[in-house]
Design a protein around this motif. Structure first.
Motif, PDB file in Angstrom:
ATOM      1  N   SER A 205       0.831  -1.211   0.000  1.00  6.40           N
ATOM      2  CA  SER A 205       0.000   0.000   0.000  1.00  6.40           C
ATOM      3  C   SER A 205       0.856   1.249   0.000  1.00  6.40           C
ATOM      4  O   SER A 205       1.808   1.370   0.779  1.00  6.40           O
ATOM      5  CB  SER A 205      -0.916   0.008   1.227  1.00  6.40           C
ATOM      6  OG  SER A 205      -1.724   1.175   1.245  1.00  6.40           O
ATOM      7  N   THR A 206       0.530   2.186  -0.881  1.00  3.42           N
ATOM      8  CA  THR A 206       1.095   3.518  -0.804  1.00  3.42           C
ATOM      9  C   THR A 206       0.312   4.302   0.249  1.00  3.42           C
ATOM     10  O   THR A 206      -0.398   3.705   1.066  1.00  3.42           O
ATOM     11  CB  THR A 206       1.071   4.200  -2.188  1.00  3.42           C
ATOM     12  OG1 THR A 206       1.790   5.425  -2.116  1.00  3.42           O
ATOM     13  CG2 THR A 206      -0.338   4.445  -2.674  1.00  3.42           C
ATOM     14  N   TRP A 207       0.436   5.625   0.253  1.00  2.00           N
ATOM     15  CA  TRP A 207      -0.239   6.438   1.261  1.00  2.00           C
ATOM     16  C   TRP A 207      -1.454   7.133   0.630  1.00  2.00           C
ATOM     17  O   TRP A 207      -1.585   7.197  -0.585  1.00  2.00           O
ATOM     18  CB  TRP A 207       0.713   7.474   1.844  1.00  2.00           C
ATOM     19  CG  TRP A 207       1.358   8.362   0.807  1.00  2.00           C
ATOM     20  CD1 TRP A 207       2.498   8.104   0.105  1.00  2.00           C
ATOM     21  CD2 TRP A 207       0.876   9.626   0.345  1.00  2.00           C
ATOM     22  NE1 TRP A 207       2.777   9.127  -0.768  1.00  2.00           N
ATOM     23  CE2 TRP A 207       1.791  10.082  -0.641  1.00  2.00           C
ATOM     24  CE3 TRP A 207      -0.219  10.417   0.666  1.00  2.00           C
ATOM     25  CZ2 TRP A 207       1.627  11.293  -1.307  1.00  2.00           C
ATOM     26  CZ3 TRP A 207      -0.379  11.623  -0.002  1.00  2.00           C
ATOM     27  CH2 TRP A 207       0.535  12.057  -0.974  1.00  2.00           C
ATOM     28  N   SER A 211      -5.350   4.735  -1.422  1.00  2.00           N
ATOM     29  CA  SER A 211      -4.398   3.631  -1.371  1.00  2.00           C
ATOM     30  C   SER A 211      -5.101   2.342  -0.969  1.00  2.00           C
ATOM     31  O   SER A 211      -6.279   2.325  -0.595  1.00  2.00           O
ATOM     32  CB  SER A 211      -3.284   3.948  -0.375  1.00  2.00           C
ATOM     33  OG  SER A 211      -3.792   3.995   0.951  1.00  2.00           O
ATOM     34  N   GLY A 214      -5.652   2.702   2.785  1.00  2.00           N
ATOM     35  CA  GLY A 214      -6.469   3.893   3.022  1.00  2.00           C
ATOM     36  C   GLY A 214      -7.908   3.694   2.607  1.00  2.00           C
ATOM     37  O   GLY A 214      -8.835   4.195   3.249  1.00  2.00           O
ATOM     38  N   LEU A 238       3.963  -1.369   3.728  1.00  2.00           N
ATOM     39  CA  LEU A 238       3.372  -0.036   3.746  1.00  2.00           C
ATOM     40  C   LEU A 238       4.398   0.995   3.310  1.00  2.00           C
ATOM     41  O   LEU A 238       5.568   0.916   3.703  1.00  2.00           O
ATOM     42  CB  LEU A 238       2.860   0.315   5.152  1.00  2.00           C
ATOM     43  CG  LEU A 238       1.720  -0.528   5.707  1.00  2.00           C
ATOM     44  CD1 LEU A 238       1.478  -0.181   7.173  1.00  2.00           C
ATOM     45  CD2 LEU A 238       0.444  -0.316   4.900  1.00  2.00           C
ATOM     46  N   HIS A 239       3.965   1.960   2.525  1.00  2.00           N
ATOM     47  CA  HIS A 239       4.845   3.059   2.115  1.00  2.00           C
ATOM     48  C   HIS A 239       5.415   3.735   3.363  1.00  2.00           C
ATOM     49  O   HIS A 239       4.719   3.898   4.376  1.00  2.00           O
ATOM     50  CB  HIS A 239       4.034   4.062   1.293  1.00  2.00           C
ATOM     51  CG  HIS A 239       4.846   5.137   0.651  1.00  2.00           C
ATOM     52  ND1 HIS A 239       5.331   6.223   1.341  1.00  2.00           N
ATOM     53  CD2 HIS A 239       5.257   5.303  -0.631  1.00  2.00           C
ATOM     54  CE1 HIS A 239       6.002   7.007   0.512  1.00  2.00           C
ATOM     55  NE2 HIS A 239       5.984   6.474  -0.691  1.00  2.00           N
ATOM     56  N   VAL A 242       3.320   6.238   5.250  1.00  8.38           N
ATOM     57  CA  VAL A 242       2.284   5.792   6.187  1.00  8.38           C
ATOM     58  C   VAL A 242       2.865   5.713   7.595  1.00  8.38           C
ATOM     59  O   VAL A 242       2.269   6.185   8.571  1.00  8.38           O
ATOM     60  CB  VAL A 242       1.713   4.429   5.752  1.00  8.38           C
ATOM     61  CG1 VAL A 242       0.683   3.930   6.765  1.00  8.38           C
ATOM     62  CG2 VAL A 242       1.107   4.513   4.362  1.00  8.38           C
ATOM     63  N   TRP A 243       4.048   5.117   7.703  1.00  6.76           N
ATOM     64  CA  TRP A 243       4.723   5.031   9.003  1.00  6.76           C
ATOM     65  C   TRP A 243       5.061   6.424   9.535  1.00  6.76           C
ATOM     66  O   TRP A 243       4.926   6.691  10.730  1.00  6.76           O
ATOM     67  CB  TRP A 243       6.002   4.218   8.874  1.00  6.76           C
ATOM     68  CG  TRP A 243       5.821   2.780   8.546  1.00  6.76           C
ATOM     69  CD1 TRP A 243       5.635   2.243   7.297  1.00  6.76           C
ATOM     70  CD2 TRP A 243       5.800   1.674   9.447  1.00  6.76           C
ATOM     71  NE1 TRP A 243       5.519   0.871   7.378  1.00  6.76           N
ATOM     72  CE2 TRP A 243       5.628   0.498   8.679  1.00  6.76           C
ATOM     73  CE3 TRP A 243       5.946   1.558  10.827  1.00  6.76           C
ATOM     74  CZ2 TRP A 243       5.579  -0.773   9.254  1.00  6.76           C
ATOM     75  CZ3 TRP A 243       5.904   0.289  11.401  1.00  6.76           C
ATOM     76  CH2 TRP A 243       5.717  -0.857  10.632  1.00  6.76           C
ATOM     77  N   HIS A 246       1.603   8.476  10.487  1.00  5.93           N
ATOM     78  CA  HIS A 246       0.782   7.947  11.587  1.00  5.93           C
ATOM     79  C   HIS A 246       1.605   7.506  12.797  1.00  5.93           C
ATOM     80  O   HIS A 246       1.025   7.301  13.868  1.00  5.93           O
ATOM     81  CB  HIS A 246      -0.060   6.769  11.084  1.00  5.93           C
ATOM     82  CG  HIS A 246      -1.063   7.152  10.055  1.00  5.93           C
ATOM     83  ND1 HIS A 246      -2.231   7.817  10.361  1.00  5.93           N
ATOM     84  CD2 HIS A 246      -1.077   6.987   8.709  1.00  5.93           C
ATOM     85  CE1 HIS A 246      -2.921   8.026   9.252  1.00  5.93           C
ATOM     86  NE2 HIS A 246      -2.240   7.531   8.239  1.00  5.93           N
ATOM     87  N   VAL A 251       0.655   2.497  13.578  1.00  2.05           N
ATOM     88  CA  VAL A 251       0.580   1.469  12.544  1.00  2.05           C
ATOM     89  C   VAL A 251       0.454   0.096  13.185  1.00  2.05           C
ATOM     90  O   VAL A 251      -0.402  -0.718  12.809  1.00  2.05           O
ATOM     91  CB  VAL A 251       1.823   1.536  11.627  1.00  2.05           C
ATOM     92  CG1 VAL A 251       1.920   0.280  10.762  1.00  2.05           C
ATOM     93  CG2 VAL A 251       1.772   2.777  10.747  1.00  2.05           C
TER      94      VAL A 251
END
Length: 518
Positions: A205-207, A211, A214, A238-239, A242-243, A246, A251
């Motif tokens: 997954s990208t952000w 996504s 998402g 995860l992109h 995202v980390w 968030h 996560v």
């Protein structure tokens, strides 16, 4: 040693150094490269480039980032640079010090402020996305491609039309070629990820709201609920954004039940390339991952809406249009169909030109810009790093058992993830590691083989009256206790699979002999 000028102030060590042992002169440094970072993602792309300069004592990389205008996803950047042990200078010094070359993977910093040639490279697989709510191609904003010393590296010649009037050169894609150079390690990667004997499904997954995660935050839970644990391994990439946005704490928190259910979580920049390479099937969105996976021969399923940021007519748009779409039908069937169909041919070749030649092209360009003779050894990228997966074996299982001719078919799923009812369903829980709620509802409670099994079983039966069968396991052995009777079952399969088969027979009053499971 001949006398050399003192290094510029920005390079001087913070503590005095004996003049007879000047660190900057010890290795004969002739050229200094400024590595302009912005996010964790840009650092990893730039490290790919710096790998081409390894073993060359003439070149010294120094890192910087613009702390005046940090990126939205800048969290984790300083920690990564610290972990690398990199030499870092503030942006204020980077702007005024003399460097021989700067390399960057984002045009969002004011690269025109630097007093040296600048090589700008993509931080994804080419330029496939618009900036949100614009028709400006990400990475190629003409308002930011300023300065007469800027050189733009492109992954494919079909992008040259986006940078007219700029010095541009087609270099291919370092990340793509590092993955090519690692294909022979796929069996090793699969063992590291626990997927050696399973179908490996990777969710990537990208952000952003469009996504994969998402648009459907519970998707990992659905895969764990439908794909049997003994047949599949599910990993999540995860992109880094995202980390960053968030926090790692959040996560891991939102994925808590999935992680307890056996989801393999890949930390940012700790092996996503190896994880993609080891996939039997990739379920993703409109980020870079589907193109990288297709280039590596991995079948792709699109599991998100088509993002409005995808550049019309781009290789990514072509791939998204042609790849199968995830739907509400049974996931095992969709995964099997995608694997049987194979990867979508064509789009990856339009995203990356000169596959396998990037190291040769890019190193020659770097040394030309540095005005240094290129080393005589062949230019090559190192293989990608091993993944460092975060994985927890489920401590409680939701198990289904049904007759299949003379055999018993046993399918197991994590108890922490709800799913559709199974034939012969029961819960199998570890006596010490499962939660109290899981233990209280368990029909089979087990432990590793130890002393006084009879005493342990009697006490556990008293405390867990819902448990119809108690078991202890060891390689090749499953010892079960039912109504005070102990039976040793030679285990040619996973002992806990045998325990579930024994439970199925126990509740039906059948003998625990000649158990055959699959």
């Amino acid at each position: 040693m001949s006398e050399k000028p003192d290094p510029p102030p920005s390079f001087r060590p913070k503590v005095p150094v004996d003049p007879a042992y000047d660190h900057w002169l010890t290795y004969g440094v002739e050229k200094r490269i400024l590595v302009v970072t912005r996010t964790v993602t840009t650092v990893t792309r730039l490290l790919d480039i710096l790998s081409l300069l390894e073993d060359d004592h003439r070149v010294q990389p120094v890192f910087t980032f613009d702390d005046r205008r940090p990126a939205v996803f800048s969290a984790g950047l300083t920690e990564l640079l610290t972990s690398l042990g990199a030499a870092v200078v503030p942006w204020s010094q980077a702007r005024t010090a003399e460097f021989d070359l700067a390399v960057a993977a984002s045009e969002n910093d004011d690269l025109a402020e630097l007093r040296c040639p600048v090589l700008l490279v993509p931080h994804g697989i080419g330029h496939q996305k618009y900036y949100p709510r614009t028709k400006t191609i990400s990475g190629l904003n003409p308002a930011r491609l300023r300065g007469d010393r800027l050189h733009v590296g492109l992954s494919h010649g079909n992008q040259l039309g986006h940078v007219r009037g700029k010095s541009a050169v087609v270099i291919g894609d370092p990340c793509h070629d590092r993955m090519l150079a690692s294909a022979h390690r796929v069996p090793h990667f699969r063992r590291v990820l626990g997927a050696a004997d399973r179908t490996h499904v990777v969710l990537a997954s990208t952000w952003g709201p469009q996504s994969l995660i998402g648009s459907n935050p519970s998707l990992p839970h659905r895969f764990l609920a439908e794909l049997p644990l003994d047949e599949y391994r599910v990993s999540l990439v995860l992109h880094p954004g995202v980390w960053s946005a968030h926090s790692p704490l959040q996560v891991r928190a939102v994925l808590a039940s999935a992680r307890r259910g056996g989801l393999t979580l890949i930390p940012p920049q700790r092996g996503w390339q190896a994880t993609i390479l080891s996939a039997d099937c990739l379920v993703s969105d409109c980020g870079s991952m589907p193109l990288y996976a297709s280039a590596a021969g991995v079948p792709v399923v699109i599991g998100s809406p088509v993002a409005d940021t995808v550049v019309a007519g781009s290789p990514l748009a072509d791939l998204v249009a042609r790849a199968p779409r995830l739907d509400e039908s049974a996931l095992p069937d969709q995964v099997a169909a995608a694997i049987a169909s194979g990867p979508v041919a064509g789009p990856a070749a339009e995203a990356v030109e000169y596959p396998g030649k990037c190291a040769e092209i890019l190193r020659a360009l770097l040394y030309e810009l540095l005005d240094l003779p290129e080393p005589s050894r062949p230019a090559a990228f190192p293989p990608v790093d091993d993944p460092v997966p975060e994985y927890e074996a489920p401590t409680a299982l939701r198990v289904g058992v049904e007759a299949a001719g003379d055999d018993l078919l046993v399918r197991r799923f994590p108890a922490s993830v709800p799913g559709a009812p199974l034939p012969g369903q029961h819960i199998v829980a570890h006596a010490e590691l499962a939660t109290l709620a899981e233990l209280e509802g368990a029909a089979v409670v087990h432990r590793s083989a130890g002393a006084d099994f009879a005493g342990w079983a009697a006490e556990t039966a008293r405390r867990r009256p819902n448990a119809r069968l108690l078991a202890e396991t060891a390689p090749g052995l499953c010892r079960v206790w039912t109504d005070g009777v102990i039976t040793d079952l030679p285990a040619a399969v996973d002992p806990l699979v045998l325990a579930s088969a024994a439970h199925w027979r126990t509740v039906r009053g059948l003998p625990l002999t000649d158990l055959r499971v699959r």
